[in-house]
Motif scaffolding. Structure first.
Motif, short mmCIF file in Angstrom:
data_model
loop_
_atom_site.label_atom_id
_atom_site.label_comp_id
_atom_site.label_asym_id
_atom_site.label_seq_id
_atom_site.Cartn_x
_atom_site.Cartn_y
_atom_site.Cartn_z
N ARG A 158 -44.00 99.90 37.36
CA ARG A 158 -42.95 99.01 36.89
C ARG A 158 -41.70 99.34 36.83
O ARG A 158 -40.62 98.98 36.64
CB ARG A 158 -43.41 98.61 35.40
N TYR A 159 -41.53 100.97 36.83
CA TYR A 159 -40.21 101.46 36.92
C TYR A 159 -39.71 101.63 38.37
O TYR A 159 -38.64 102.46 38.52
CB TYR A 159 -40.26 103.10 36.44
N PHE A 160 -40.35 101.39 39.22
CA PHE A 160 -39.90 101.78 40.77
C PHE A 160 -39.80 100.33 41.59
O PHE A 160 -40.63 99.28 41.18
CB PHE A 160 -40.91 102.54 41.44
N ARG A 161 -38.95 100.51 42.62
CA ARG A 161 -38.82 99.17 43.30
C ARG A 161 -39.26 99.79 44.71
O ARG A 161 -39.35 101.12 45.00
CB ARG A 161 -37.46 98.85 43.51
N GLU A 162 -39.77 98.92 45.62
CA GLU A 162 -40.04 99.19 46.86
C GLU A 162 -38.97 99.69 47.74
O GLU A 162 -37.91 99.30 47.72
CB GLU A 162 -40.72 98.00 47.49
N GLY A 163 -39.26 100.72 48.57
CA GLY A 163 -38.12 101.45 49.62
C GLY A 163 -37.74 102.44 48.95
O GLY A 163 -37.82 102.92 47.96
#
Length: 240
Positions: free
Chosen positions: A235-240
């Motif tokens: 939940r702390y990360f976004r894709e890419g």
């Protein structure tokens, strides 16, 4: 590589008083919020509600809005319409890019310092390394993180170039947050000290290539942890 999640931060109640910083009202709010984002008091994705922040600081919404706009320009906040913004998520791609940039900067730093270091500077670095060892023995992760940052700040300061520290900090904002999640990992602080000592020895011997190699190795150690970090804290990360 399995990782153990750190405890969730408590958020709004942990914000320091505005008197802990200087400058205009917006600058002081920016300073406090920036620190809270970097130390994960406000983790990635956390909402920043202007009305709540204005009430917490005892100010109008205008300086809060200005402070959030500065944070958005720094890439630490995603501005949203009306009253709410969110702390920007982490990105593996951005962390890799910052690792590359920081390695370039700090490689150049230790190359110069190895050629110009003084005995007084070596003594400062030696004291810092001893402090790091004591903090690891005491299990003081927060204190170790601060001593680790001081080690790098000392090296940057030894160049005599006024803008190096500010620039290095600016290109390391996302790394700073990621390392807050990494350092509690068992064994990583002790490994970091070994890597710092290799940098120190290169500088002590005035062996610039060895110091540069040791620093780049040290900074590159975050890269293998990026995917495990993303898996542990999705939940702390976004894709890419």
């Amino acid at each position: 590589m399995r990782m153990t999640p750190v405890a969730e931060p408590s958020g709004m109640n942990d914000l320091p008083d505005l008197r802990s910083s200087a400058g205009s009202l917006a600058q002081r709010i920016h300073h406090v919020l920036r620190g809270a984002i970097l130390d994960l008091t406000f983790p990635p994705g956390a909402p920043l509600r202007k009305a709540e922040l204005a009430q917490r600081f005892g100010v109008s919404r205008a300086p809060v809005t200005e402070a959030i706009a500065i944070l958005a320009a720094e890439g630490l906040v995603v501005a949203m319409p009306q009253v709410t913004a969110r702390v920007a998520p982490l990105s593996v791609a951005a962390l890799r890019e910052e690792t590359f940039l920081r390695s370039a900067i700090e490689g150049a730093v230790v190359e110069q310092v190895a050629q110009t270091r003084t005995e007084a500077q070596l003594a400062q670095l030696g004291r810092n390394l001893r402090l790091q060892e004591l903090l690891v023995e005491d299990g003081d992760t927060r204190g170790f993180f601060e001593a680790d940052m001081e080690f790098h700040a000392l090296l940057q300061g030894f160049t005599g170039l006024d803008r190096v520290s500010d620039f290095a900090a600016q290109v390391s904002l996302q790394l700073h947050r990621a390392r807050q999640l990494l350092l509690p990992e068992a064994g990583r602080p002790a490994e970091t000290i070994v890597e710092h000592r290799e940098v120190f020895e290169g500088i002590r011997r005035q062996d610039a290539p060895a110091a540069v190699k040791a620093m780049r190795f040290h900074l590159g150690q975050l890269v293998p942890y990026l995917k495990p970090l993303e898996q542990t804290y999705p939940r702390y990360f976004r894709e890419g």
